[in-house]
Design a protein around this motif. Structure first.
Motif, PDB file in Angstrom:
ATOM      1  N   ALA A  98      10.246  13.158  10.099  1.00  0.00           N
ATOM      2  CA  ALA A  98       9.098  12.613   9.033  1.00  0.00           C
ATOM      3  C   ALA A  98       9.509  13.313   7.863  1.00  0.00           C
ATOM      4  N   VAL A  99       9.948  14.513   7.636  1.00  0.00           N
ATOM      5  CA  VAL A  99      10.137  15.259   6.466  1.00  0.00           C
ATOM      6  C   VAL A  99      11.288  14.962   5.753  1.00  0.00           C
ATOM      7  N   LYS A 100      12.375  14.629   6.627  1.00  0.00           N
ATOM      8  CA  LYS A 100      13.583  14.033   5.849  1.00  0.00           C
ATOM      9  C   LYS A 100      13.536  12.598   5.148  1.00  0.00           C
ATOM     10  N   GLU A 101      12.528  11.890   5.937  1.00  0.00           N
ATOM     11  CA  GLU A 101      12.154  10.705   5.400  1.00  0.00           C
ATOM     12  C   GLU A 101      11.209  10.660   4.356  1.00  0.00           C
ATOM     13  N   ASN A 102      10.395  11.567   4.215  1.00  0.00           N
ATOM     14  CA  ASN A 102       9.317  11.538   3.185  1.00  0.00           C
ATOM     15  C   ASN A 102       9.931  12.306   1.888  1.00  0.00           C
ATOM     16  N   THR A 103      11.054  13.068   2.079  1.00  0.00           N
ATOM     17  CA  THR A 103      11.487  13.747   0.856  1.00  0.00           C
ATOM     18  C   THR A 103      13.016  13.065   0.377  1.00  0.00           C
ATOM     19  N   LEU A 104      12.987  11.826   0.844  1.00  0.00           N
ATOM     20  CA  LEU A 104      14.366  11.148   0.703  1.00  0.00           C
ATOM     21  C   LEU A 104      14.331  10.856  -0.861  1.00  0.00           C
ATOM     22  N   VAL A 105      15.421  11.192  -1.394  1.00  0.00           N
ATOM     23  CA  VAL A 105      15.928  10.613  -2.916  1.00  0.00           C
ATOM     24  C   VAL A 105      17.214  10.321  -3.028  1.00  0.00           C
ATOM     25  N   LYS A 106      17.583   9.000  -3.260  1.00  0.00           N
ATOM     26  CA  LYS A 106      18.852   8.443  -3.362  1.00  0.00           C
ATOM     27  C   LYS A 106      19.830   8.844  -2.239  1.00  0.00           C
ATOM     28  N   GLY A 107      19.299   8.866  -1.097  1.00  0.00           N
ATOM     29  CA  GLY A 107      20.052   8.870   0.143  1.00  0.00           C
ATOM     30  C   GLY A 107      20.040  10.462   0.570  1.00  0.00           C
ATOM     31  N   GLN A 108      19.277  11.365  -0.038  1.00  0.00           N
ATOM     32  CA  GLN A 108      19.481  12.690   0.404  1.00  0.00           C
ATOM     33  C   GLN A 108      17.954  13.298   0.501  1.00  0.00           C
ATOM     34  N   SER A 109      17.887  13.967   1.416  1.00  0.00           N
ATOM     35  CA  SER A 109      16.703  14.582   1.750  1.00  0.00           C
ATOM     36  C   SER A 109      16.529  16.330   1.227  1.00  0.00           C
ATOM     37  N   TYR A 110      15.480  16.641   0.888  1.00  0.00           N
ATOM     38  CA  TYR A 110      15.205  17.793   0.030  1.00  0.00           C
ATOM     39  C   TYR A 110      14.156  18.887   0.595  1.00  0.00           C
ATOM     40  N   ALA A 111      13.983  18.658   1.962  1.00  0.00           N
ATOM     41  CA  ALA A 111      13.147  19.669   2.454  1.00  0.00           C
ATOM     42  C   ALA A 111      13.196  19.847   3.843  1.00  0.00           C
ATOM     43  N   VAL A 112      12.812  21.090   4.484  1.00  0.00           N
ATOM     44  CA  VAL A 112      12.822  21.344   5.844  1.00  0.00           C
ATOM     45  C   VAL A 112      11.370  21.602   6.466  1.00  0.00           C
TER      46      VAL A 112
ATOM     47  N   TRP B  62       2.237  11.084   9.537  1.00  0.00           N
ATOM     48  CA  TRP B  62       2.465  12.283   8.337  1.00  0.00           C
ATOM     49  C   TRP B  62       2.303  11.680   6.981  1.00  0.00           C
ATOM     50  N   TYR B  63       1.589  12.500   6.119  1.00  0.00           N
ATOM     51  CA  TYR B  63       1.149  11.951   4.659  1.00  0.00           C
ATOM     52  C   TYR B  63       2.572  11.744   3.862  1.00  0.00           C
ATOM     53  N   PRO B  64       2.827  10.625   3.638  1.00  0.00           N
ATOM     54  CA  PRO B  64       4.113  10.344   2.657  1.00  0.00           C
ATOM     55  C   PRO B  64       3.545  10.780   1.008  1.00  0.00           C
ATOM     56  N   PRO B  65       4.630  10.766   0.418  1.00  0.00           N
ATOM     57  CA  PRO B  65       4.269  11.045  -1.311  1.00  0.00           C
ATOM     58  C   PRO B  65       3.246  10.075  -1.578  1.00  0.00           C
ATOM     59  N   VAL B  66       2.422  10.261  -2.445  1.00  0.00           N
ATOM     60  CA  VAL B  66       1.495   9.223  -2.866  1.00  0.00           C
ATOM     61  C   VAL B  66       1.796   8.801  -4.370  1.00  0.00           C
ATOM     62  N   PRO B  67       1.919   7.733  -4.471  1.00  0.00           N
ATOM     63  CA  PRO B  67       2.511   6.866  -5.559  1.00  0.00           C
ATOM     64  C   PRO B  67       1.216   6.931  -6.708  1.00  0.00           C
ATOM     65  N   SER B  68       1.699   7.002  -7.735  1.00  0.00           N
ATOM     66  CA  SER B  68       0.777   7.192  -9.193  1.00  0.00           C
ATOM     67  C   SER B  68      -0.256   6.006  -9.267  1.00  0.00           C
ATOM     68  N   GLY B  69      -1.545   6.337  -9.500  1.00  0.00           N
ATOM     69  CA  GLY B  69      -2.634   5.327  -9.181  1.00  0.00           C
ATOM     70  C   GLY B  69      -3.183   4.968  -7.896  1.00  0.00           C
ATOM     71  N   ILE B  70      -2.723   5.566  -6.851  1.00  0.00           N
ATOM     72  CA  ILE B  70      -3.286   5.169  -5.475  1.00  0.00           C
ATOM     73  C   ILE B  70      -4.543   5.835  -5.399  1.00  0.00           C
ATOM     74  N   GLU B  71      -4.315   7.326  -5.738  1.00  0.00           N
ATOM     75  CA  GLU B  71      -5.719   8.192  -5.365  1.00  0.00           C
ATOM     76  C   GLU B  71      -6.836   7.412  -6.243  1.00  0.00           C
ATOM     77  N   GLU B  72      -6.577   6.884  -7.696  1.00  0.00           N
ATOM     78  CA  GLU B  72      -7.657   6.641  -8.510  1.00  0.00           C
ATOM     79  C   GLU B  72      -8.460   5.310  -7.659  1.00  0.00           C
ATOM     80  N   LEU B  73      -7.578   4.443  -7.093  1.00  0.00           N
ATOM     81  CA  LEU B  73      -8.118   3.379  -6.375  1.00  0.00           C
ATOM     82  C   LEU B  73      -8.836   3.791  -5.202  1.00  0.00           C
ATOM     83  N   GLU B  74      -8.409   4.882  -4.483  1.00  0.00           N
ATOM     84  CA  GLU B  74      -9.400   5.267  -3.525  1.00  0.00           C
ATOM     85  C   GLU B  74     -10.816   5.994  -3.862  1.00  0.00           C
ATOM     86  N   GLY B  75     -10.523   6.580  -4.886  1.00  0.00           N
ATOM     87  CA  GLY B  75     -11.602   7.315  -5.737  1.00  0.00           C
ATOM     88  C   GLY B  75     -12.761   6.404  -5.909  1.00  0.00           C
TER      89      GLY B  75
END
Length: 360
Positions: A119-133, A337-350
């Motif tokens: 999950a963390v590898k997928e949710n921190t993926l940027v241009k084919g590389q993962s950024y967290a453990v 698992w919560y993925p990154p939230v795109p800009s504007g999504i939380e405003e819609l939810e609010g």
């Protein structure tokens, strides 16, 4: 975010063999500068790490927002290791380049729960590389008095009219998302299409407004939730595992249940800043903290889950029983698992939550 109370020096001496792979002290090396949450770096473990590896550790306590602010100010410098939540990584990599990709050849992946690692590898993926453990996790599911509400097994069951006046949940985004999964949607899959996500929110608005007569109250703080369940006013609620386990210790009929559609989960991680200077120390620290004995020491202290898959074997009996009963590997594999939230999504939810709250 969490308190840290240090154990006496005697306890450090007694536990020392569990913390170290070798009894002999290593020569002192360059400092490892860590920015992390309160409670995530117990002094006993820091001392054992330094004794074993020779790396002294300098800890700065912080939170997600401050980590981003401090690393932006130094363009990814000043620290060798950070511990952001997994949903706060890919966006700052794309925008500011604050972290560097993880070299997984230097990570002992065999120590880590595979579903969390994936999950963390997928949710921190940027241009084919993962950024967290992954390091620490928590979940939101159901806390149920099984003697009173034995049929509640998923978020949607809180809508059942036969439990009218006996259920509670928050008017927060986890309720929208948890109910969505339970009712057959996949909210996270809709994040990339704001129009589709708004249609999903419209459906949740209709559902939750229709359910308002059945809700005893919308809880908004942990003490309120605990009292509602203790008193028997509420038989079931959406809540965190720690609330359920606390109540289970008081009343065996009450317990945390992972919903059949999957609990909602957050993960705090290890990430390496872009201009980290002590990479050897940073990778040694990650592997050390995920060693089962050491990860279990943290969980016994703070009661949060750890990504170290064998840590359960070193937990205190009561804490081990909670994780074995409520969050075994097969349940973790189903967590949303919560993925990154795109800009504007939380405003819609609010806006949707405001409409639900205002409806009569």
């Amino acid at each position: 975010m969490k308190r840290v109370s240090l154990l006496p020096l005697l306890l450090v001496t007694l536990l020392f063999p569990f913390f170290t792979a070798e009894a002999s002290a290593a020569p002192k090396k360059a400092v490892v500068r860590v920015i992390t949450w309160s409670g995530y770096a117990p002094q006993e473990l820091l001392d054992a790490f330094t004794t074993e590896t020779g790396y002294p550790v300098e800890v700065t306590l912080s939170n997600n927002e401050e980590m981003i602010s401090k690393l932006r100010a130094t363009r990814g410098g000043g620290f060798d290791l950070a511990q952001p939540s997994q949903d706060r990584i890919s966006s700052v990599v794309e925008q500011y380049g604050l972290y560097q990709a993880i070299d997984f050849s230097r990570i002992d992946e065999g120590q880590i729960d595979p579903s969390l690692l994936k999950a963390v590898k997928e949710n921190t993926l940027v241009k084919g590389q993962s950024y967290a453990v992954p390091h620490v996790y928590g979940t939101e599911g159901l806390v149920v008095n099984r003697a009173k509400a034995p049929d509640i097994k998923d978020f949607k069951d809180l809508l059942d009219p036969k439990y009218a006046g006996r259920v509670s949940y928050r008017l927060k985004r986890p309720t929208l998302i948890g109910m969505g999964f339970s009712l057959g949607h996949n909210p996270f899959a809709l994040y990339g299409d704001k129009g589709a996500y708004q249609k999903f929110l419209d459906a949740m608005e209709t559902t939750l407004i229709g359910a308002k007569p059945s809700v005893k109250t919308y809880w908004d703080n942990g003490d309120q939730l605990l009292q509602l369940l203790r008193s028997g006013e509420v038989w079931a609620a959406s809540a965190w595992e720690q609330a359920g386990w606390k109540l289970h210790g008081e009343n065996p009929d009450i317990d945390y249940i992972a919903p059949e559609s999957g609990a909602l989960g957050w993960v705090d991680t290890f990430a390496i800043p872009a201009r980290a200077e002590n990479l050897d120390g940073a990778y040694a620290y990650i592997n050390f903290m995920l060693r089962p004995e050491n990860a279990a020491f943290f969980t016994n202290r703070e009661t949060y889950g750890t990504a170290s898959k064998e840590a359960v074997n070193f937990l205190d009996p009561e804490i081990k029983a909670n994780f074995t009963r409520g969050l075994p590997p097969e349940v973790l594999a189903k967590v949303n698992w919560y993925p990154p939230v795109p800009s504007g999504i939380e405003e819609l939810e609010g806006r949707t939550l405001d409409k639900i709250k205002a409806a009569r």
